[in-house]
Design a protein around this motif. Sequence first.
Motif, PDB file in Angstrom:
ATOM      1  N   THR A 210       0.836  -1.205   0.000  1.00  0.00           N
ATOM      2  CA  THR A 210       0.000   0.000   0.000  1.00  0.00           C
ATOM      3  C   THR A 210       0.865   1.246   0.000  1.00  0.00           C
ATOM      4  O   THR A 210       1.945   1.251  -0.533  1.00  0.00           O
ATOM      5  N   GLU A 211       0.395   2.344   0.585  1.00  0.00           N
ATOM      6  CA  GLU A 211       0.958   3.696   0.593  1.00  0.00           C
ATOM      7  C   GLU A 211       1.130   4.212  -0.843  1.00  0.00           C
ATOM      8  O   GLU A 211       2.211   4.377  -1.352  1.00  0.00           O
ATOM      9  N   VAL A 212      -0.017   4.497  -1.467  1.00  0.00           N
ATOM     10  CA  VAL A 212      -0.070   4.853  -2.882  1.00  0.00           C
ATOM     11  C   VAL A 212       0.791   6.073  -3.234  1.00  0.00           C
ATOM     12  O   VAL A 212       1.477   6.044  -4.264  1.00  0.00           O
ATOM     13  N   PRO A 213       0.809   7.161  -2.433  1.00  0.00           N
ATOM     14  CA  PRO A 213       1.649   8.295  -2.816  1.00  0.00           C
ATOM     15  C   PRO A 213       3.122   7.933  -2.942  1.00  0.00           C
ATOM     16  O   PRO A 213       3.879   8.646  -3.614  1.00  0.00           O
ATOM     17  N   GLU A 214       3.529   6.839  -2.312  1.00  0.00           N
ATOM     18  CA  GLU A 214       4.918   6.412  -2.417  1.00  0.00           C
ATOM     19  C   GLU A 214       5.105   5.361  -3.502  1.00  0.00           C
ATOM     20  O   GLU A 214       6.126   4.678  -3.549  1.00  0.00           O
ATOM     21  N   MET A 215       4.110   5.265  -4.387  1.00  0.00           N
ATOM     22  CA  MET A 215       4.266   4.557  -5.656  1.00  0.00           C
ATOM     23  C   MET A 215       4.501   5.544  -6.792  1.00  0.00           C
ATOM     24  O   MET A 215       4.979   5.149  -7.859  1.00  0.00           O
ATOM     25  N   PHE A 216       4.148   6.829  -6.563  1.00  0.00           N
ATOM     26  CA  PHE A 216       4.317   7.835  -7.612  1.00  0.00           C
ATOM     27  C   PHE A 216       5.782   7.881  -8.048  1.00  0.00           C
ATOM     28  O   PHE A 216       6.681   8.085  -7.234  1.00  0.00           O
ATOM     29  N   GLY A 217       6.006   7.722  -9.337  1.00  0.00           N
ATOM     30  CA  GLY A 217       7.363   7.725  -9.865  1.00  0.00           C
ATOM     31  C   GLY A 217       7.894   6.331 -10.118  1.00  0.00           C
ATOM     32  O   GLY A 217       8.866   6.154 -10.847  1.00  0.00           O
ATOM     33  N   ALA A 218       7.246   5.326  -9.510  1.00  0.00           N
ATOM     34  CA  ALA A 218       7.636   3.929  -9.743  1.00  0.00           C
ATOM     35  C   ALA A 218       6.431   3.098 -10.179  1.00  0.00           C
ATOM     36  O   ALA A 218       6.525   1.885 -10.293  1.00  0.00           O
ATOM     37  N   GLU A 219       5.308   3.792 -10.438  1.00  0.00           N
ATOM     38  CA  GLU A 219       4.069   3.067 -10.701  1.00  0.00           C
ATOM     39  C   GLU A 219       4.125   2.213 -11.961  1.00  0.00           C
ATOM     40  O   GLU A 219       3.485   1.158 -12.037  1.00  0.00           O
ATOM     41  N   THR A 220       4.890   2.647 -12.969  1.00  0.00           N
ATOM     42  CA  THR A 220       4.947   1.870 -14.210  1.00  0.00           C
ATOM     43  C   THR A 220       5.595   0.504 -13.981  1.00  0.00           C
ATOM     44  O   THR A 220       5.285  -0.464 -14.680  1.00  0.00           O
ATOM     45  N   LEU A 221       6.495   0.399 -12.996  1.00  0.00           N
ATOM     46  CA  LEU A 221       7.120  -0.884 -12.682  1.00  0.00           C
ATOM     47  C   LEU A 221       6.097  -1.859 -12.110  1.00  0.00           C
ATOM     48  O   LEU A 221       6.233  -3.077 -12.275  1.00  0.00           O
TER      49      LEU A 221
END
Length: 492
Positions: A293-304
């Motif tokens: 979880t912690e979606v804002p800390e997926m920003f920038g790596a979401e495509t992976l």
Amino acid sequence: MDYIKINDSDNVCVALNALKAGEKITIGNESVVTNSDIPAGHKVALKDIGEGEDIIKYGNRIGLAKEDIKAGDHVHTHNIKTALGDLLEYKYVPKIKEIKETAHESFMGFRRANGKVGVRNEIWIIPTVGCVNNIAQAIERRAKSLIRGSVEDVIAFVHPYGCSQMGDDQENTRKILADMINHPNAGGVLVLGLGCENSNIPVLKDYLGDIDESRVKFLISQEVEDEIETGISLIEELINNIADEKREEIDASELIIGMKCGGSDGLSGITANPIVGEFSDILISKGGSTILTEVPEMFGAETLLMERCKDRETFEKTVALINDFKMYFKNHNQTIYENPSPGNKAGGISTLEDKSLGCTQKSGSAKVVDVLSYGETLKTKGLNLLSSPGNDLVAATALAMSGAHIVLFTTGRGTPFASPVPTLKIATNSRLAKAKGNWIDFNAGRMIEDKSKDELANDLFKLVLEVASGKKVKSEIAGFHDFAIFKQGVTL
């Protein structure tokens, strides 16, 4: 090891220990000399990088140079900026790795009457509204003297919500309270209401499904003369119902583990998070499940993560997960990329991309099988993504409420908090593990000292099985049990 180049394509390395100005760094056939002191966890330029050029770490861009950077320079917030924009369009380009099945293992847990599995046999007191928090805590204090047999604790999970809420906030509270009541780590539950609140007991019952009346008791405080004495009587009844229950052997395929990080540093994406990622792959290879979880800390790596989605439908749900959370920021007139925190920056994390690429290491290499909304419980075995903010208490609670039996929490700076389920703290560095032994359960810092990632991941897997079988984590020993609901809107 005093420094590491994580990926062959990186143009920075990371100091694993503090480096003095003038120290020589040699990686392969190339050498640079540090131009200033470099704190542990911080980055050093391995070549000249021009203004506007990409800073590469983990084999991916973590930002842009704000000015010309010389080989040997300290690369941090003073000379790097985010390269991220707002809402983006994405294409589904799958790169899926199938995790091979491995020999199954087991733990000793509690099989509930409905077939679900718990790793604790606790009595939970769940207030429907903050108005009865003091009553819940008073009942908890007195009821602890009644604990016997296999009952491990009586815990009141207080919160400020349940009334004066509107729309999504009220719905979130009801879903989370229902998830708490149904969670299998609780052998018995006392639902404690006031009587006039929005999320009152009759309303909550509509969210609970089938109710096992021997496991769940309800008390409306306004309808009894002495709510504390009545509550104690109901708790005693619940304890009598489960005190003779025994742990039994249960296949690890039934384990659900939440994964979270907080107080991150420059080593989080090098030691603890990759070890948790390897652990996730191990558990999934044995038929189990993990939740990230912690979606804002997926920003920038979401495509992976998107390229690992099992199919287009899951990809589209992941796109919505990311863009909906960005709109949440925009709708509140907040900067999407206002991250990392001061503590993250002090530990060597410079941009949100830097943080996110380290954070998502916890997901390992398995395919993404489903995306869960906030308060939704896991349905598909394997790696799941969950909608929740990065806030430690809110996110860890969300993981537990989606079905996690245990939460793995990696940290470079340390934190004593807990969640409704055992919250196992993993230090990114040995300094923290030694300094805060009362907080830390597992030292991932040994990865840069004397153990490999694979060895530590297997050690962590064994520890998780021990915790699932009843071993207390440090926060449980301290008596910490935190609970936080995601609030987004208006309070009346």
